[in-house]
Design a protein around this motif. Sequence first.
Motif, PDB file in Angstrom:
ATOM      1  N   GLU A   1       0.826  -1.202   0.000  1.00 30.94           N
ATOM      2  CA  GLU A   1       0.000   0.000   0.000  1.00 30.94           C
ATOM      3  C   GLU A   1       0.865   1.259   0.000  1.00 30.94           C
ATOM      4  O   GLU A   1       0.473   2.294  -0.558  1.00 30.94           O
ATOM      5  CB  GLU A   1      -0.924   0.001   1.210  1.00 30.94           C
ATOM      6  N   LYS A   2       2.048   1.171   0.617  1.00 33.22           N
ATOM      7  CA  LYS A   2       2.986   2.298   0.653  1.00 33.22           C
ATOM      8  C   LYS A   2       3.929   2.295  -0.550  1.00 33.22           C
ATOM      9  O   LYS A   2       4.821   3.141  -0.648  1.00 33.22           O
ATOM     10  CB  LYS A   2       3.821   2.235   1.936  1.00 33.22           C
ATOM     11  N   LYS A   3       3.725   1.322  -1.432  1.00 34.93           N
ATOM     12  CA  LYS A   3       4.589   1.140  -2.603  1.00 34.93           C
ATOM     13  C   LYS A   3       6.057   0.993  -2.210  1.00 34.93           C
ATOM     14  O   LYS A   3       6.965   1.536  -2.846  1.00 34.93           O
ATOM     15  CB  LYS A   3       4.415   2.303  -3.593  1.00 34.93           C
ATOM     16  N   ASP A   4       6.284   0.226  -1.143  1.00 36.23           N
ATOM     17  CA  ASP A   4       7.647   0.041  -0.658  1.00 36.23           C
ATOM     18  C   ASP A   4       7.832  -1.381  -0.139  1.00 36.23           C
ATOM     19  O   ASP A   4       7.589  -1.684   1.024  1.00 36.23           O
ATOM     20  CB  ASP A   4       7.963   1.045   0.448  1.00 36.23           C
TER      21      ASP A   4
ATOM     22  N   SER B   1       4.185  -1.064  12.411  1.00 35.66           N
ATOM     23  CA  SER B   1       3.143  -0.042  12.587  1.00 35.66           C
ATOM     24  C   SER B   1       1.878  -0.612  13.219  1.00 35.66           C
ATOM     25  O   SER B   1       0.965   0.146  13.575  1.00 35.66           O
ATOM     26  CB  SER B   1       2.796   0.582  11.235  1.00 35.66           C
TER      27      SER B   1
ATOM     28  N   ALA C   1       6.221  -1.363   7.900  1.00 33.25           N
ATOM     29  CA  ALA C   1       4.800  -1.686   7.806  1.00 33.25           C
ATOM     30  C   ALA C   1       4.389  -2.642   8.922  1.00 33.25           C
ATOM     31  O   ALA C   1       3.365  -2.448   9.590  1.00 33.25           O
ATOM     32  CB  ALA C   1       4.494  -2.293   6.436  1.00 33.25           C
TER      33      ALA C   1
ATOM     34  N   GLY D   1      10.944  -1.068   4.175  1.00 34.58           N
ATOM     35  CA  GLY D   1       9.523  -0.789   4.012  1.00 34.58           C
ATOM     36  C   GLY D   1       8.646  -1.865   4.624  1.00 34.58           C
ATOM     37  O   GLY D   1       7.627  -1.571   5.261  1.00 34.58           O
TER      38      GLY D   1
END
Length: 420
Positions: free
Chosen positions: A347-350, A362, A359, A355
């Motif tokens: 979703e964060k393109k990482d 979090s 994620a 990354g």
Amino acid sequence: MNRFRLHAGAIGLAALLAMTATACSGKGTDGGDTTGADGVKHGPGVTDKTIGVGMITDLTGPYAALAKGITQGGQLYFEQVNQAGGICGRQVESLVRDMSYDVQKSVAAYTELEPKVAAFGHFIGSATVGAVKDRISKDGPLTMVLAWSPQMLGAEQLQMTGTTYAIDVINGVDYMVEKHGLKSGDKIGHIYLEGDYGDDSLAGSTYAAQQHGMTVVEQKVKATDADMTSQIAAMKSAGVKVIVLSVSPKQTASAVGVAAAQGLNVPFIGSNSSYAPQLLATPVGPALLKNLVVMQASSPLSADLPAMKKLAADYKAKYPNDGLDNGVMAGYTTAAITGDALKLACEKKDLSRDGIIAAHRSQSAWDGGFGSKLDFTQVNQPPSRDTHILQPDKDSLGGLKTIREPSASENAKKYEIKVG
């Protein structure tokens, strides 16, 4: 899944192997992170079409019976993910390596897979993970650790999936005080394996005993010890009122069976890896049903949860000739935790390692429908301090039923975990 401290010579050789292989760990063979045609940043183990997820497991060693279910449970999850379209438009490739609960083989498996994977869906054992912990902590991928020693805390890349051995034992002893009348002056027996598993479990029983004015009668055993006759004789002579077991399932069977034969009728409380439902079909089955309870952070397969029922049905359909045990649930849920981290990173393109780890970290209340809320935001703490108290039951799915819902005693809440 646990936690044997191997001979010093093996450890030394493993350390040497880890040092010489350091140059291979890095950020993978591609030299760093890149951005794909879809605008998603990715690192080692990720291409425009695939995501590699590793599983370092024990299919031929002392925990083979449980590890088979763990591995197949993890593979089942990722097969279902792929059938649903994959993650971030990519198919997940499960890369499984058997290390037989051997440190040298574990180092070799990690060295081979590390450049090929975006994450490890599971890695079994304190000693085996410990041999490469420094490498993982430096720049390795997100790694789901099926070991509950505090040595597994302190690095953002490493994630245990329950609470520590000590916390489980503290909750178990406090349960015995509440439900079975243990009191000040009583003696607690504790049979435990040498190594991180046993050491941390003993720290828990010692702490709990001190809080209640009780003492602990210790008996340390090796992984190769099969007969618990002398240990039970020592417990009987000391007059213990309860026995904690932080051993393998076969050693649990011996201890409980010998106690029954010697007329020592006391309750046993077993750490999460001390029990396997296959034991109920052995001659010691009736004694286990009568005297054993099991402490674990996760819900049992028999829990009345839609996600658990679906997992059981799907697993039976995929593996109709294999039994269901808590290994299946552990493998599936650790894979689900890994998959959710990958989805959030997408979703964060990482999908770089940083990354994916960010994620994952979090999430403060991951549940997945499996009945245990886990907080992944605290690197130096286990994601939960709650323990289920379970009882062997031949009619329950997975051979365990809940006799107390997950909770943390006041002693478990205040216990200070020393991060290794």
